[in-house]
Design a protein around this motif. Structure first.
Motif, PDB file in Angstrom:
ATOM      1  N   LEU A 121      37.474  10.019  31.318  1.00  0.00           N
ATOM      2  CA  LEU A 121      38.278  10.893  30.770  1.00  0.00           C
ATOM      3  C   LEU A 121      39.736   9.982  30.609  1.00  0.00           C
ATOM      4  N   TYR A 122      40.212   9.773  29.559  1.00  0.00           N
ATOM      5  CA  TYR A 122      41.366   8.727  29.203  1.00  0.00           C
ATOM      6  C   TYR A 122      42.483  10.017  28.775  1.00  0.00           C
ATOM      7  N   VAL A 123      43.435   9.969  29.431  1.00  0.00           N
ATOM      8  CA  VAL A 123      44.438  10.972  29.152  1.00  0.00           C
ATOM      9  C   VAL A 123      45.774  10.177  28.877  1.00  0.00           C
ATOM     10  N   SER A 124      46.451  10.512  27.801  1.00  0.00           N
ATOM     11  CA  SER A 124      47.374   9.807  27.189  1.00  0.00           C
ATOM     12  C   SER A 124      48.416  10.775  26.826  1.00  0.00           C
ATOM     13  N   GLY A 125      49.707  10.609  27.416  1.00  0.00           N
ATOM     14  CA  GLY A 125      50.982  11.185  27.093  1.00  0.00           C
ATOM     15  C   GLY A 125      51.671  10.448  26.201  1.00  0.00           C
ATOM     16  N   GLU A 126      51.361   9.314  25.682  1.00  0.00           N
ATOM     17  CA  GLU A 126      52.322   8.294  24.763  1.00  0.00           C
ATOM     18  C   GLU A 126      52.077   8.322  23.489  1.00  0.00           C
ATOM     19  N   GLU A 127      50.410   8.544  23.081  1.00  0.00           N
ATOM     20  CA  GLU A 127      50.016   8.260  21.928  1.00  0.00           C
ATOM     21  C   GLU A 127      49.035   9.527  21.554  1.00  0.00           C
ATOM     22  N   SER A 128      48.975   9.665  20.225  1.00  0.00           N
ATOM     23  CA  SER A 128      48.050  10.785  19.732  1.00  0.00           C
ATOM     24  C   SER A 128      46.589  10.386  19.665  1.00  0.00           C
ATOM     25  N   GLN A 129      45.668  11.155  19.550  1.00  0.00           N
ATOM     26  CA  GLN A 129      44.489  10.858  19.531  1.00  0.00           C
ATOM     27  C   GLN A 129      43.814  10.028  18.536  1.00  0.00           C
ATOM     28  N   GLN A 130      44.625  10.132  17.181  1.00  0.00           N
ATOM     29  CA  GLN A 130      44.369   9.514  16.122  1.00  0.00           C
ATOM     30  C   GLN A 130      44.718   7.889  16.469  1.00  0.00           C
ATOM     31  N   GLN A 131      45.902   7.878  16.957  1.00  0.00           N
ATOM     32  CA  GLN A 131      46.275   6.520  17.338  1.00  0.00           C
ATOM     33  C   GLN A 131      45.408   5.550  18.358  1.00  0.00           C
ATOM     34  N   ILE A 132      44.895   6.470  19.343  1.00  0.00           N
ATOM     35  CA  ILE A 132      43.727   5.864  20.243  1.00  0.00           C
ATOM     36  C   ILE A 132      42.339   5.463  19.531  1.00  0.00           C
ATOM     37  N   LYS A 133      42.171   6.266  18.486  1.00  0.00           N
ATOM     38  CA  LYS A 133      41.070   6.085  17.610  1.00  0.00           C
ATOM     39  C   LYS A 133      41.030   5.064  16.982  1.00  0.00           C
ATOM     40  N   LEU A 134      42.170   4.609  16.257  1.00  0.00           N
ATOM     41  CA  LEU A 134      42.383   3.458  15.576  1.00  0.00           C
ATOM     42  C   LEU A 134      42.304   2.268  16.370  1.00  0.00           C
ATOM     43  N   ARG A 135      42.767   2.401  17.535  1.00  0.00           N
ATOM     44  CA  ARG A 135      42.682   1.040  18.367  1.00  0.00           C
ATOM     45  C   ARG A 135      41.346   0.735  18.962  1.00  0.00           C
ATOM     46  N   ALA A 136      40.698   2.207  19.036  1.00  0.00           N
ATOM     47  CA  ALA A 136      39.419   1.949  19.561  1.00  0.00           C
ATOM     48  C   ALA A 136      38.324   1.372  18.735  1.00  0.00           C
ATOM     49  N   GLN A 137      38.524   1.684  17.476  1.00  0.00           N
ATOM     50  CA  GLN A 137      37.586   1.112  16.339  1.00  0.00           C
ATOM     51  C   GLN A 137      37.627  -0.549  16.541  1.00  0.00           C
ATOM     52  N   ARG A 138      38.897  -1.170  16.785  1.00  0.00           N
ATOM     53  CA  ARG A 138      38.924  -2.562  16.767  1.00  0.00           C
ATOM     54  C   ARG A 138      38.122  -3.101  18.169  1.00  0.00           C
ATOM     55  N   ILE A 139      37.894  -2.223  18.989  1.00  0.00           N
ATOM     56  CA  ILE A 139      37.373  -2.681  20.415  1.00  0.00           C
ATOM     57  C   ILE A 139      35.832  -2.507  20.535  1.00  0.00           C
ATOM     58  N   ASN A 140      35.734  -1.085  20.496  1.00  0.00           N
ATOM     59  CA  ASN A 140      34.095  -0.788  20.281  1.00  0.00           C
ATOM     60  C   ASN A 140      34.070   0.645  19.854  1.00  0.00           C
ATOM     61  N   PRO A 141      33.712   0.803  18.696  1.00  0.00           N
ATOM     62  CA  PRO A 141      33.514   2.152  18.050  1.00  0.00           C
ATOM     63  C   PRO A 141      32.709   3.144  18.438  1.00  0.00           C
ATOM     64  N   ASP A 142      31.592   2.572  19.232  1.00  0.00           N
ATOM     65  CA  ASP A 142      30.282   3.220  19.359  1.00  0.00           C
ATOM     66  C   ASP A 142      30.424   3.460  20.967  1.00  0.00           C
ATOM     67  N   SER A 143      30.994   4.769  21.485  1.00  0.00           N
ATOM     68  CA  SER A 143      31.050   4.845  22.767  1.00  0.00           C
ATOM     69  C   SER A 143      30.775   6.497  22.869  1.00  0.00           C
ATOM     70  N   ASP A 144      29.733   6.731  23.514  1.00  0.00           N
ATOM     71  CA  ASP A 144      29.530   8.437  23.923  1.00  0.00           C
ATOM     72  C   ASP A 144      30.074   8.775  25.169  1.00  0.00           C
ATOM     73  N   ASN A 145      30.626   7.971  25.955  1.00  0.00           N
ATOM     74  CA  ASN A 145      30.918   8.346  27.541  1.00  0.00           C
ATOM     75  C   ASN A 145      32.630   8.331  27.716  1.00  0.00           C
ATOM     76  N   CYS A 146      33.294   7.860  26.461  1.00  0.00           N
ATOM     77  CA  CYS A 146      34.735   8.084  26.619  1.00  0.00           C
ATOM     78  C   CYS A 146      35.471   9.446  26.000  1.00  0.00           C
ATOM     79  N   PHE A 147      36.158  10.167  26.762  1.00  0.00           N
ATOM     80  CA  PHE A 147      36.764  11.377  26.216  1.00  0.00           C
ATOM     81  C   PHE A 147      38.157  11.187  26.163  1.00  0.00           C
TER      82      PHE A 147
END
Length: 454
Positions: A121-147
């Motif tokens: 569980l990745y809890v962010s109080g600084e970024e929105s879920q959309q911002q984190i999604k954009l960064r995650a697509q550059r790293i590893n877009p296929d992950s089913d264990n990260c919430f």
């Protein structure tokens, strides 16, 4: 609800005072007390299922009666982080990661959470879920264990934890959290301390590891009360120059392992790449023989590194000669220049001396002394040091070449990277095993001068 009251907290040590005063009685620092309105309510357990007021009373045990159960560490699939942590994440531990803004703290932990085989569980109080999604697509877009959860109130976070039952919790960042039990703004001393205490209680009761991201002050220390570093189990520091691509992860405190290890990363467009052999990236591949360059065999924690030292010596244009050092202690540079002036007879008092440790890293290992001296003399005489020679020794005030610790590891690292010889102190003792590299021994600075320039 209890009556509100005003308290004063020390920003340096976190001590509590009933009234304002110029100096903190605990740490003796001046003008560090700040006013906060505190309003506490009755505390409940982080879990809604726990019965209020029920608490198991601990009993004293003989140390021989205490049973130790060997717990398996959680592997992060990141060798550099596992090395710094001492082999992986300990269940129920609380880890604090600090670093400058933009250095890559969130990128590192997001990258790890995307590659973990555990429910995270990745809890962010600084970024929105959309911002984190954009960064995650550059790293590893296929992950089913990260919430991903965007929330700042601890009570709401614990509600989602009860539903999801994650195996690892990451908080980005502790300065953004707030609890209903304290009436003050997020990032205040009382809020940071109370939120951390709640997370510690959750981690210890459930054996779920928690990783916190913390801000730092302009001096480079963890922001918030100093007691925050005492409360957590591990304090990691993410260092590096944003103008360079390399980052260093150090452990300043580790209850479950050594603080002598470090991890090295390279910042790329798709995240942070682990650097398994940092010596190759810290040494330039220039084929020309250039003066003012020497290779030092140093140790960063338990890891041997070959580092390139560059020096530039020129006539002083202005009245006062300049002494500048990047990545190296400027006072130690002045000491070595005084030794060369007094013991070796080199007149450097009227010349500018600039020193640089390549790669954008800072090193305080005294074994760099001999390489620094060799680079300065090489630039002063405009004679290149042979590329296949490395150095590992300390220089004393009397001009003697002093031995350094774990010289065998340094020699083996130089041999592995293809160096033909290494200059060390004549006082170093070696085992009977033969090295595949020529060992040059020096007892004083004059020996190094004659060895380099004849």
């Amino acid at each position: 609800m209890a009556k509100s009251k005003t308290l004063y907290y020390c920003q340096n040590c976190g001590a509590q005072h009933s009234k304002w005063q110029g100096q903190c009685n605990s740490c003796r620092e001046w003008n560090t007390l700040v006013e906060e309105v505190v309003q506490k309510t009755e505390k409940k357990s982080w879990s809604s299922e726990a019965a209020p007021g029920v608490r198991k009373i601990a009993k004293p045990l003989r140390i021989s009666e205490i049973e130790i159960s060997k717990e398996e560490r959680l592997k992060t699939n990141n060798q550099e982080l596992d090395r710094v942590l001492g082999g992986g994440i300990v269940p129920g531990s609380l880890t604090l990661l600090g670093g400058e803004p933009g250095i890559g703290k969130s990128t590192l932990l997001l990258q790890i959470s995307l590659n973990l085989s555990y429910k995270t569980l990745y809890v962010s109080g600084e970024e929105s879920q959309q911002q984190i999604k954009l960064r995650a697509q550059r790293i590893n877009p296929d992950s089913d264990n990260c919430f991903i959860l965007t929330e700042t109130k601890t009570q709401n976070i614990f509600q989602q934890i009860e539903k999801l039952q994650p195996e690892i919790v990451i908080i980005d960042s502790i300065q953004t959290l707030q609890t209903d039990y304290i009436e003050s703004g997020p990032g205040s001393i009382s809020q940071i301390r109370e939120c951390t205490a709640e997370l510690i209680k959750f981690a210890k009761e459930t054996a779920t590891p928690v990783i916190l991201i913390g801000h730092i002050t302009k001096e480079g220390s963890i922001a918030g009360p100093k007691v925050l570093e005492h409360m957590v189990d591990t304090v990691l520091q993410f260092e590096g120059d944003r103008n360079h691509v390399y980052r260093i992860l150090r452990a300043h405190k580790n209850r479950f392992g050594s603080t002598n290890e470090l991890g090295i990363y390279e910042m790329q467009g798709n995240g942070l790449r682990e650097v398994s052999n940092p010596s190759e990236i810290l040494i330039s591949k220039n084929e020309e023989d250039l003066s003012g360059t020497a290779i030092a065999a140093t140790l960063e924690g338990m890891r041997p590194l070959m580092i390139e030292v560059q020096a530039l010596v020129s006539s002083a244009v202005y009245g006062t000669p300049q002494r500048s050092a990047t990545g190296y202690n400027a006072k130690r540079l002045n000491m070595l220049l005084a030794v060369l002036e007094k013991r070796a007879g080199f007149r450097l008092g009227a010349k500018d001396v600039f020193l640089n440790i390549t790669g954008g890293i800072s090193v305080d290992d005294p074994a760099l002394d001999l390489a620094v001296v060799a680079a300065i003399l090489s630039s002063n005489e405009d004679i290149a040091v042979p590329k296949d020679i490395s150095f590992a020794a300390e220089i004393g005030l009397a001009g003697e070449v002093r031995p350094v610790t774990r010289v065998e590891q340094r020699i083996l690292e130089a041999e592995k990277l293809g160096f033909s010889s290494i200059v060390v102190s004549s006082q170093n003792k070696f085992p009977k095993s033969n090295f595949g590299i020529k060992i040059q021994k020096a007892s004083k600075v004059e020996d190094v001068v004659s060895f380099l320039f004849g």
